[in-house]
Design a protein around this motif. Structure first.
Motif, short mmCIF file in Angstrom:
data_model
loop_
_atom_site.label_atom_id
_atom_site.label_comp_id
_atom_site.label_asym_id
_atom_site.label_seq_id
_atom_site.Cartn_x
_atom_site.Cartn_y
_atom_site.Cartn_z
N MET A 74 0.85 -1.20 0.00
CA MET A 74 0.00 0.00 0.00
C MET A 74 0.88 1.25 0.00
SD MET A 74 -2.97 1.02 2.71
CE MET A 74 -3.95 2.50 2.45
N PRO A 75 0.60 2.22 -0.87
CA PRO A 75 1.43 3.44 -0.92
C PRO A 75 1.50 4.13 0.43
CG PRO A 75 -0.04 3.34 -2.81
CD PRO A 75 -0.47 2.24 -1.88
N ASP A 76 2.67 4.60 0.79
CA ASP A 76 2.89 5.27 2.07
C ASP A 76 3.53 6.64 1.80
OD1 ASP A 76 3.74 6.14 4.61
OD2 ASP A 76 3.95 4.08 5.33
N LEU A 77 2.71 7.69 1.83
CA LEU A 77 3.21 9.03 1.54
C LEU A 77 4.13 9.54 2.63
CD1 LEU A 77 0.04 10.74 0.03
CD2 LEU A 77 2.16 10.19 -1.16
N ARG A 78 3.94 9.08 3.85
CA ARG A 78 4.81 9.52 4.94
C ARG A 78 6.23 9.01 4.71
NH1 ARG A 78 6.76 7.33 9.49
NH2 ARG A 78 7.24 8.71 11.26
N LEU A 79 6.37 7.73 4.42
CA LEU A 79 7.70 7.18 4.15
C LEU A 79 8.28 7.76 2.86
CD1 LEU A 79 7.41 3.39 5.10
CD2 LEU A 79 8.43 5.26 6.42
N ALA A 80 7.41 8.07 1.91
CA ALA A 80 7.87 8.69 0.67
C ALA A 80 8.49 10.06 0.96
CB ALA A 80 6.72 8.82 -0.32
N ALA A 81 7.86 10.84 1.83
CA ALA A 81 8.38 12.16 2.18
C ALA A 81 9.70 12.04 2.93
CB ALA A 81 7.35 12.93 3.02
N ILE A 82 9.79 11.05 3.82
CA ILE A 82 11.06 10.82 4.52
C ILE A 82 12.16 10.46 3.52
CG2 ILE A 82 12.27 9.33 6.16
CD1 ILE A 82 9.66 9.13 7.75
N ALA A 83 11.84 9.56 2.59
CA ALA A 83 12.82 9.13 1.59
C ALA A 83 13.31 10.32 0.76
CB ALA A 83 12.20 8.07 0.68
N ALA A 84 12.37 11.15 0.31
CA ALA A 84 12.72 12.27 -0.57
C ALA A 84 13.56 13.31 0.13
CB ALA A 84 11.45 12.90 -1.13
N HIS A 85 13.24 13.61 1.38
CA HIS A 85 13.96 14.66 2.10
C HIS A 85 15.21 14.15 2.79
CE1 HIS A 85 11.13 18.06 1.68
NE2 HIS A 85 10.20 17.11 1.61
N ARG A 86 15.14 12.97 3.37
CA ARG A 86 16.28 12.46 4.14
C ARG A 86 17.40 11.96 3.24
NH1 ARG A 86 14.96 9.57 9.52
NH2 ARG A 86 14.85 11.78 10.02
N PHE A 87 17.04 11.33 2.14
CA PHE A 87 18.06 10.75 1.27
C PHE A 87 18.29 11.54 -0.01
CE2 PHE A 87 16.62 7.18 3.89
CZ PHE A 87 17.83 6.69 4.34
N GLY A 88 17.37 12.43 -0.35
CA GLY A 88 17.53 13.27 -1.53
C GLY A 88 17.54 14.73 -1.14
N PHE A 89 16.97 15.57 -1.99
CA PHE A 89 16.89 17.00 -1.72
C PHE A 89 15.45 17.48 -1.67
CE2 PHE A 89 21.13 16.62 -3.74
CZ PHE A 89 21.90 17.16 -2.73
N GLY A 90 14.51 16.55 -1.44
CA GLY A 90 13.10 16.91 -1.47
C GLY A 90 12.53 16.61 -2.84
N PRO A 91 11.21 16.35 -2.90
CA PRO A 91 10.59 15.93 -4.16
C PRO A 91 10.18 17.11 -5.03
CG PRO A 91 8.95 15.93 -2.45
CD PRO A 91 10.25 16.37 -1.79
N ARG A 92 10.01 16.84 -6.29
CA ARG A 92 9.34 17.76 -7.19
C ARG A 92 7.85 17.40 -7.21
NH1 ARG A 92 13.21 17.29 -12.35
NH2 ARG A 92 12.91 15.09 -11.85
#
Length: 492
Positions: free
Chosen positions: A1-19
Motif C-alpha cells: 500500500m502506498p505510504d506518503l509519509r515514508l515517501a516524504a522521509i525518503a525524498a527529504h532524508r536521502f535526496g533533496f526533497g521531491p518535485r
C-alpha cells in the motif's frame, strides 16, 4: 500500500526533497526508490559534463600568476601615472591583487556552482546527487585557498562522481592523486629529508615564486588519517603522521609549462592524467605506519598504505558514524552505526553495500525531521519544490554566500559541519528566511497554489499549523513565503 509519509522521509532524508508529483511515485516503494540510486552512475549530469577539465583549472591559476607578474613589473609606473591623473586610491583598488583575483575567477566559480546546483535541482536520481555532496564534503578541496580556487569542481567530477557507489579505497586513492588535493594540502611542496632532492637542492622542482621545497610537509598525511580514514580517535600517533607523509613524498602533479599557460586553447586532461610521481622528492627506504612496515618502492608504497588505511577497522567505524550522522541524526544511533560499520568492513569498503545497510536501518525511517538542512540542501529543496528546470537569478553563488555556505569554499579541510548547532544561529536562520521570502516573491504567480505545493513537497509531514497559516495568506507570494519558512521545510 502506498505510504506518503515514508515517501516524504525518503525524498527529504536521502535526496533533496521531491518535485511536484514525485511523492506518489516514491510512495509505492520508498526504500526501493532510494536503493535504486545507490550504485555508480556512468553518465555525468549535462551541466557538470560541460565544466572545464582539471588541466584547464590548473592553467587558469597559472595564467593569473603570469599576468600579475607582467603587471607587477610596471606597478609603480602605473601608480605614478594614476596619481598625476587624479585617480583616487579607492579607484585604484580595482587593480589590487585581491580585487583582480576576485574579478578573474568570479565568473568561473559562479558557473561551477550553478552547474552543481542545477544538477541536483533537476536530477531524476537525487539520492545519488546527495551522495556526491556528502563525499565531496568528506574529501574537501576548498577554493578558499587561492591556489586551489578553480580546482574543487574538477576534483568532484574526477574523484567523487566516478566512485560514488563504488569502493571507498578507490575514492581515497583517487583523491590523493588529484592535483586539487595535492595543491590544497600542499603535498607538492613535500620532499623527503633523505631524498635526492634534499641532498641535491638543484634536483628539487622550482616553486612558482622561484624557490624550492625544503622539507617534509605533513598536511595531506595528517588529514588522510584524521579526516579521511581513521578519524581523530582512530589510534594513530604523530609518528604515524610523519611516516605517511614520508610514504607519499613525490606524489605531485605535472606542472604546466609557460608555453601551455600562455596558449589560448584549454587543457583537456583529467586529474588522474595529471598525477606524477617525482622520484627525486620521494623519501627512500621502508617505512612503518600503524605498526606495519612498507618495503615497496615508488608509488606502490603509498598505494599499499592507503589500501590498508581504507580497510582499517577504525576507518569502518569513522565512516559509518559520519554516514549515520548525515542521514539519520546529529547524535547517530549506536545500533545503526554498528550495522553500517559491519557492512563497510564485511564488504571491504563497498559504498553501495554500506549505504544499502544504512537504508535498511529502522532508525532511518522512524523519526522524520530530525536533521536541520544546511543552506545548500534547503535551497535545493525549495528549487525542486517549485519544479524549476533552470537556476533562477539570485539562487546561485550569491545566495549560498549570503546563507553562510559558499559552495566549494568550505572554511577548512574538515568541510562543512553536519550538526544543527553550526547552522541554527540567529543570523544564519534570518538570512535563509530572508532569501526564501525573496525567492517566493520571484516565483509567485496567480495559478500557483502554495498549499498544493506544500502538500506535494511534504505530504503528511506538512503540519496543521503551517497548513492553516498558508491557507490564510493574503497572496500567493505570502503563502509561499510562509510555506518556505516553515520548520518542517527546513528539516529532513
Amino acid at each position: 500500500m502506498p505510504d506518503l509519509r515514508l515517501a516524504a522521509i525518503a525524498a527529504h532524508r536521502f535526496g533533496f526533497g521531491p518535485r511536484p508529483g514525485e511523492l506518489r511515485t516514491i510512495a509505492g516503494d520508498p526504500r526501493g526508490w532510494v536503493k535504486s540510486q545507490l550504485g555508480p552512475q556512468r553518465t555525468l549530469p549535462a551541466p557538470v559534463a560541460a565544466l572545464p577539465a582539471a588541466e584547464e583549472d590548473l592553467l587558469a591559476f597559472g595564467r593569473w600568476l603570469v599576468q600579475r607578474r607582467l603587471n607587477g613589473n610596471n606597478g609603480q609606473r602605473v601608480e605614478d601615472r594614476a596619481e598625476r591623473q587624479g585617480i583616487t586610491q579607492e579607484e585604484m583598488r580595482a587593480l589590487s591583487v585581491e580585487e583582480d583575483f576576485i574579478q578573474t575567477f568570479r565568473e568561473r566559480v559562479a558557473r561551477a556552482v550553478g552547474a552543481r546546483l542545477e544538477a541536483a535541482m533537476t536530477s531524476e536520481t537525487p539520492v545519488h546527487e546527495r551522495q556526491v555532496h556528502f563525499w565531496s564534503n568528506h574529501f574537501t578541496v576548498s577554493g578558499a585557498k587561492p591556489a586551489a580556487i578553480a580546482l574543487p569542481p574538477s576534483f568532484e567530477k574526477d574523484v567523487v562522481r566516478p566512485n560514488v557507489g563504488g569502493r571507498f579505497a578507490d575514492m581515497l586513492l583517487a583523491s590523493c592523486k588529484h592535483p586539487g588535493m595535492i595543491v590544497y594540502l600542499d603535498n607538492w611542496l613535500s620532499i623527503g629529508p633523505h631524498s635526492i632532492a634534499a641532498q641535491n637542492p638543484q634536483r628539487a622542482r622550482r616553486l612558482p615564486g622561484g624557490g624550492r621545497p625544503t622539507g617534509l610537509n605533513e598536511n595531506l598525511a595528517r588529514e588522510i588519517l584524521e579526516l579521511h580514514t581513521l578519524g581523530v580517535h582512530g589510534g594513530y600517533t604523530q609518528a604515524d603522521v610523519q611516516a605517511l607523509a614520508a610514504i607519499i613524498t613525490g606524489w605531485t602533479y605535472e606542472r604546466p609549462r609557460l608555453r601551455e599557460i600562455v596558449r589560448e586553447s584549454g587543457g583537456e586532461r583529467s586529474g588522474a592524467q595529471l598525477f606524477e610521481f617525482d622520484e627525486a622528492a620521494h623519501e627512500p627506504g621502508p617505512k612503518t605506519l600503524l605498526n606495519r612496515t612498507y618495503s615497496q618502492t615508488g608509488v606502490a608504497q603509498g598505494e599499499a598504505a592507503l589500501g590498508d588505511l581504507a580497510r582499517h577497522p577504525s576507518t569502518a567505524r569513522f565512516i559509518a558514524t559520519k554516514l549515520c550522522r548525515h542521514y539519520i541524526a546529529d547524535a547517530p544511533p549506536p545500533a545503526a552505526v554498528a550495522r553500517v560499520e559491519q557492512a563497510f568492513a564485511r564488504n571491504q569498503g563497498d559504498l553501495h553495500a554500506t549505504m544499502d545497510a544504512l537504508v535498511d536501518c529502522p532508525e532511518a525511517w522512524e523519526t522524520p525531521l530530525t536533521k536541520f538542512k544546511r543552506p545548500e540542501e534547503y535551497a535545493l529543496t525549495l528549487l525542486r519544490c517549485a519544479n524549476l528546470t533552470t537556476l533562477p537569478p539570485g539562487a546561485g553563488i550569491a545566495a549560498m554566500q549570503t546563507m553562510g555556505q559558499p559552495v566549494y569554499r568550505a572554511p577548512g579541510p574538515d568541510g562543512w559541519a553536519d550538526i544543527a548547532d553550526s547552522w541554527l544561529t540567529a543570523n544564519l536562520v534570518w538570512k535563509r528566511l530572508e532569501w526564501a521570502q525573496a525567492y517566493a516573491a520571484r516565483i509567485a504567480r496567480a495559478d500557483l497554489d502554495p498549499l498544493q505545493l506544500g502538500e506535494a513537497c511534504l505530504g503528511p509531514l506538512l503540519s496543521d499549523e503551517t497548513r492553516t497559516a498558508v491557507s490564510r495568506a493574503e497572496s500567493p507570494a505570502q503563502g509561499l513565503a510562509l510555506l518556505f519558512g516553515a520548520p518542517e521545510m527546513q528539516r529532513r
